[in-house]
Scaffold this motif. Structure first.
Motif, mmCIF file in Angstrom:
data_model
loop_
_atom_site.group_PDB
_atom_site.id
_atom_site.type_symbol
_atom_site.label_atom_id
_atom_site.label_comp_id
_atom_site.label_asym_id
_atom_site.label_seq_id
_atom_site.Cartn_x
_atom_site.Cartn_y
_atom_site.Cartn_z
ATOM 1 N N VAL A 18 0.832 -1.213 0.000
ATOM 2 C CA VAL A 18 0.000 0.000 0.000
ATOM 3 C C VAL A 18 0.863 1.259 0.000
ATOM 4 C CG1 VAL A 18 -1.751 1.306 1.262
ATOM 5 C CG2 VAL A 18 -1.918 -1.185 1.118
ATOM 6 N N ASP A 19 1.799 1.349 0.925
ATOM 7 C CA ASP A 19 2.680 2.518 0.969
ATOM 8 C C ASP A 19 3.510 2.623 -0.297
ATOM 9 O OD1 ASP A 19 4.262 4.726 2.370
ATOM 10 O OD2 ASP A 19 5.847 3.242 2.014
ATOM 11 N N LEU A 20 3.932 1.474 -0.796
ATOM 12 C CA LEU A 20 4.736 1.456 -2.015
ATOM 13 C C LEU A 20 3.955 2.054 -3.189
ATOM 14 C CD1 LEU A 20 6.745 -1.752 -3.008
ATOM 15 C CD2 LEU A 20 6.071 -0.005 -4.636
ATOM 16 N N VAL A 21 2.705 1.628 -3.348
ATOM 17 C CA VAL A 21 1.868 2.123 -4.444
ATOM 18 C C VAL A 21 1.640 3.631 -4.313
ATOM 19 C CG1 VAL A 21 -0.454 2.042 -5.447
ATOM 20 C CG2 VAL A 21 0.738 -0.084 -4.875
ATOM 21 N N LYS A 22 1.440 4.105 -3.102
ATOM 22 C CA LYS A 22 1.180 5.532 -2.891
ATOM 23 C C LYS A 22 2.366 6.402 -3.293
ATOM 24 C CE LYS A 22 -2.276 5.046 0.786
ATOM 25 N NZ LYS A 22 -2.606 5.302 2.207
ATOM 26 N N ARG A 23 3.542 5.820 -3.321
ATOM 27 C CA ARG A 23 4.736 6.593 -3.669
ATOM 28 C C ARG A 23 5.109 6.499 -5.148
ATOM 29 N NH1 ARG A 23 9.219 4.889 -1.592
ATOM 30 N NH2 ARG A 23 8.530 2.911 -0.715
ATOM 31 N N LEU A 24 4.326 5.771 -5.924
ATOM 32 C CA LEU A 24 4.601 5.663 -7.351
ATOM 33 C C LEU A 24 4.134 6.906 -8.099
ATOM 34 C CD1 LEU A 24 3.555 1.958 -8.047
ATOM 35 C CD2 LEU A 24 5.885 2.875 -7.925
ATOM 36 N N ASP A 25 4.778 7.183 -9.223
ATOM 37 C CA ASP A 25 4.378 8.293 -10.094
ATOM 38 C C ASP A 25 2.902 8.134 -10.462
ATOM 39 O OD1 ASP A 25 3.958 9.605 -12.817
ATOM 40 O OD2 ASP A 25 5.978 10.288 -12.344
ATOM 41 N N PRO A 26 2.140 9.240 -10.445
ATOM 42 C CA PRO A 26 0.702 9.164 -10.761
ATOM 43 C C PRO A 26 0.410 8.580 -12.143
ATOM 44 C CG PRO A 26 1.240 11.281 -9.780
ATOM 45 C CD PRO A 26 2.535 10.597 -10.040
ATOM 46 N N ALA A 27 1.370 8.600 -13.038
ATOM 47 C CA ALA A 27 1.139 8.073 -14.386
ATOM 48 C C ALA A 27 0.996 6.556 -14.394
ATOM 49 C CB ALA A 27 2.290 8.486 -15.305
ATOM 50 N N ILE A 28 1.435 5.894 -13.322
ATOM 51 C CA ILE A 28 1.315 4.434 -13.240
ATOM 52 C C ILE A 28 -0.073 4.113 -12.706
ATOM 53 C CG2 ILE A 28 2.228 2.329 -12.180
ATOM 54 C CD1 ILE A 28 4.947 3.787 -12.021
ATOM 55 N N LYS A 29 -0.913 3.582 -13.570
ATOM 56 C CA LYS A 29 -2.310 3.337 -13.223
ATOM 57 C C LYS A 29 -2.585 1.919 -12.752
ATOM 58 C CE LYS A 29 -3.383 7.479 -14.701
ATOM 59 N NZ LYS A 29 -3.660 8.562 -13.723
ATOM 60 N N VAL A 30 -1.666 0.985 -13.045
ATOM 61 C CA VAL A 30 -1.882 -0.420 -12.707
ATOM 62 C C VAL A 30 -0.636 -0.988 -12.040
ATOM 63 C CG1 VAL A 30 -2.348 -2.731 -13.610
ATOM 64 C CG2 VAL A 30 -3.491 -0.751 -14.610
ATOM 65 N N VAL A 31 -0.848 -1.696 -10.934
ATOM 66 C CA VAL A 31 0.238 -2.366 -10.220
ATOM 67 C C VAL A 31 -0.126 -3.846 -10.089
ATOM 68 C CG1 VAL A 31 1.515 -2.558 -8.056
ATOM 69 C CG2 VAL A 31 0.871 -0.295 -8.941
#
Length: 565
Positions: A266-279
């Motif tokens: 969860v924390d990892l995803v929140k720190r990704l560039d907003p352009a990344i829409k899918v994890v």
């Protein structure tokens, strides 16, 4: 009696149809759908196995699921719907594998993944199980391997993986260059999609230290974000992260847009560039279809029981993602017509493997020696048995105590008719083929080692060390970390161990290097690596007990470790 609603029903249907047609016609011609199928934590499970789950309707299910031929059949059907479907993974596709894969250095699984048409996957921690050199061999091909007893034994020439392993956050500290590519660009329906891979930054703590010497594992989110400018320079503006790190949720595996995801991802995803829409995530062996800050975050369970199907709606005019959706599909048997190429390949794999794995080893005292207990983090019957076999193998080197990590015990030890265990049964329990190391530890070091089991809650995630016959202790969960051993309770054959005395200990090479967060092992003195593999020690021990007329194995753990509160 008049029925106005009934008489107007046809008109209502026509009106609805017209409305839907109108909605469909409003979709711009520049919008296309990119379909992605994903796997994670496959762990070489090329054969189907039992899968129990609860679906989003609350129904409990238990069925035979997975198997590479089932997955191949599903992909064949899905590609009939969209011939440009993309297939990617999120790590641990090999490693900790069943015997049909591990005995061949996972080359049977890699060959099957090639047949599936896998295009790219992040590495997982288990891809490093046999070290960096072996991972590169598995990627590029060849037979020069640290496992010469397994490599190139299924086929005389191993050609390598046709898909690309990705690791944006793994750097070779000698060259200061990425150990593997950070990303792979795939094209579908005229859209370039950048798949960026990363493995959990704590990989160095859960794999053999000597095998990854010279590699640095960095922050996952930072490494993924760093790859975006380079991808944009290549005209890529649609990004998917493949991250071997995961979470957990109380939501069902097929519940769309679940809001309750927790854990490291969860924390990892929140720190990704907003352009990344899918994890696309992995590692935690959970199935979920969640949203984190509006992003789609998926995971497809483990062992090939489930595959995720993801759809990206992309506006090709602006090169942007308009919408994302996903569903998790249980890989049930016989849902789709078989893939002939995979069916033929698996027939060959089964035949070759059965010839070796069907060989009997010994008769056991019980039909099953269990790995799990009521508390999966505690002592187990299989842990007792494997520790005893390690002690027997280490006695010629002076060993007095054996320690085994629960994470190295992958399955229950099952038997066939008459309680007979085969090589296949043993490989299922010990797929890693770790060699044994012998060392000296003081009594004080042994107590420190035992206290390390509970640091930062690790007894929950890793499980307690399994110990050999004659070694016992008590622990108190109500006490603070570092003080959980009951004073005076650590005994060897009923005699209290002394802090200043030296004891000869045997363990597997992974633990001997401080793996699984047990640094005290790495401080052992008078170290003696042996050529004995854990599985060979177990086979020899079971065979000797059978010859002596005292078959080994128990349905219950021996009570060597006692929790008093």
């Amino acid at each position: 009696m008049n029925h106005p609603f009934k008489s107007s029903a046809p008109a209502l249907v026509l009106a609805l149809a017209a409305l839907l047609a109108g909605c469909a016609s409003q979709r711009p011609a520049t919008v296309v759908d990119i379909n992605i199928a994903t796997l994670n934590d496959f762990h070489g499970n090329i054969l189907p196995s039992k899968f129990s789950y609860t679906n989003s309707w609350g129904f409990e299910r238990s069925e035979l699921a997975g198997g590479i031929d089932t997955i191949a059949a599903a992909l064949q059907a899905w590609r009939a719907e969209d011939r440009e479907l993309l297939l990617v993974g999120a790590g641990d596709l090999i490693g900790a594998s069943p015997a049909i894969s591990s005995m061949w250095a996972d080359e049977t699984t890699l060959g099957a993944l090639n047949l599936l048409g896998l295009q790219a996957t992040s590495v997982g921690n288990h891809e490093f199980d046999a070290g960096r050199a072996e991972l590169l061999r598995q990627q590029k091909g060849g037979c020069v391997s640290p496992r010469p007893d397994k490599a190139c034994k299924f086929e005389p020439v191993y050609p390598g993986a046709k898909f690309q392993y990705l690791a944006a956050n793994v750097v070779d500290m000698v060259t200061n260059k990425p150990f593997l590519p950070a990303y792979s660009v795939q094209e579908a329906h005229g859209v370039k999609v950048g798949f960026i891979g990363a493995v959990l930054k704590d990989t160095a703590q859960v794999v053999l230290a000597s095998g990854i010497a010279g590699l640095q594992f960095g922050d996952e989110a930072q490494a993924i974000n760093r790859a975006l400018p380079e991808l944009r320079a290549q005209g890529v503006n649609v990004f998917v992260a493949l991250i071997h790190q995961g979470g957990r949720t109380t939501d069902a595996l097929d519940q769309p847009d679940c809001p309750n995801l927790k854990g490291e991802i969860v924390d990892l995803v929140k720190r990704l560039d907003p352009a990344i829409k899918v994890v696309i995530s992995g590692h935690s062996h959970k199935g979920y279809l969640c949203r984190v800050d509006g992003r789609l975050v998926t995971q497809a369970e483990t062992a090939g029981h489930v595959m995720s199907r993801i759809r990206l709606s992309v506006d090709t005019a602006s090169n942007t993602v308009l919408e994302t959706s996903a569903r998790n599909v249980v890989m049930k048997q016989d849902q789709y017509p078989a893939d002939p190429a995979m069916a033929a390949y698996m027939a060959s794999v089964r035949q070759r493997s059965d010839e070796v794995l069907g060989k009997p080893v010994a008769r056991l005292a019980v039909a099953k020696v269990a790995r799990a207990t009521g508390d999966d983090s505690s002592e187990s019957a299989i842990g007792d048995l494997v520790a005893d076999s390690m002690l027997a193998a280490g006695k010629p080197f002076g060993a007095q105590i054996a320690f085994m990590n629960r994470g190295g015990l992958r399955q229950d030890l099952l038997t066939s008719q008459g309680n007979n265990a085969t090589l296949a049964h043993l490989h299922a329990v010990l797929p890693f083929g770790n060699t044994l190391d012998v060392m000296n530890l003081t009594g004080a070091q042994i107590r420190a080692l035992l206290e390390e089991q509970w640091l930062q809650g690790r007894s929950v995630s890793r499980g307690l060390l399994q110990v050999s016959d004659g070694f016992t202790y008590q622990w108190d969960a109500s006490q603070p970390e570092g003080q959980r051993l009951v004073p005076g309770s650590v005994l060897l054959h009923g005699v209290r161990i002394e802090d200043g005395a030296s004891y000869r200990v045997v363990t597997n090479h992974f633990l001997a290097e401080g793996g699984d967060y047990f640094p005290t092992f790495a401080r052992g003195a008078s170290r003696a690596p042996t050529p004995i593999r854990d599985i060979d020690a177990l086979a020899a021990y079971l065979a000797q007990r059978d010859r002596d007329g005292k078959p080994a194995g128990s349905e219950q753990q021996a009570g060597r470790i006692q929790r008093i509160k």
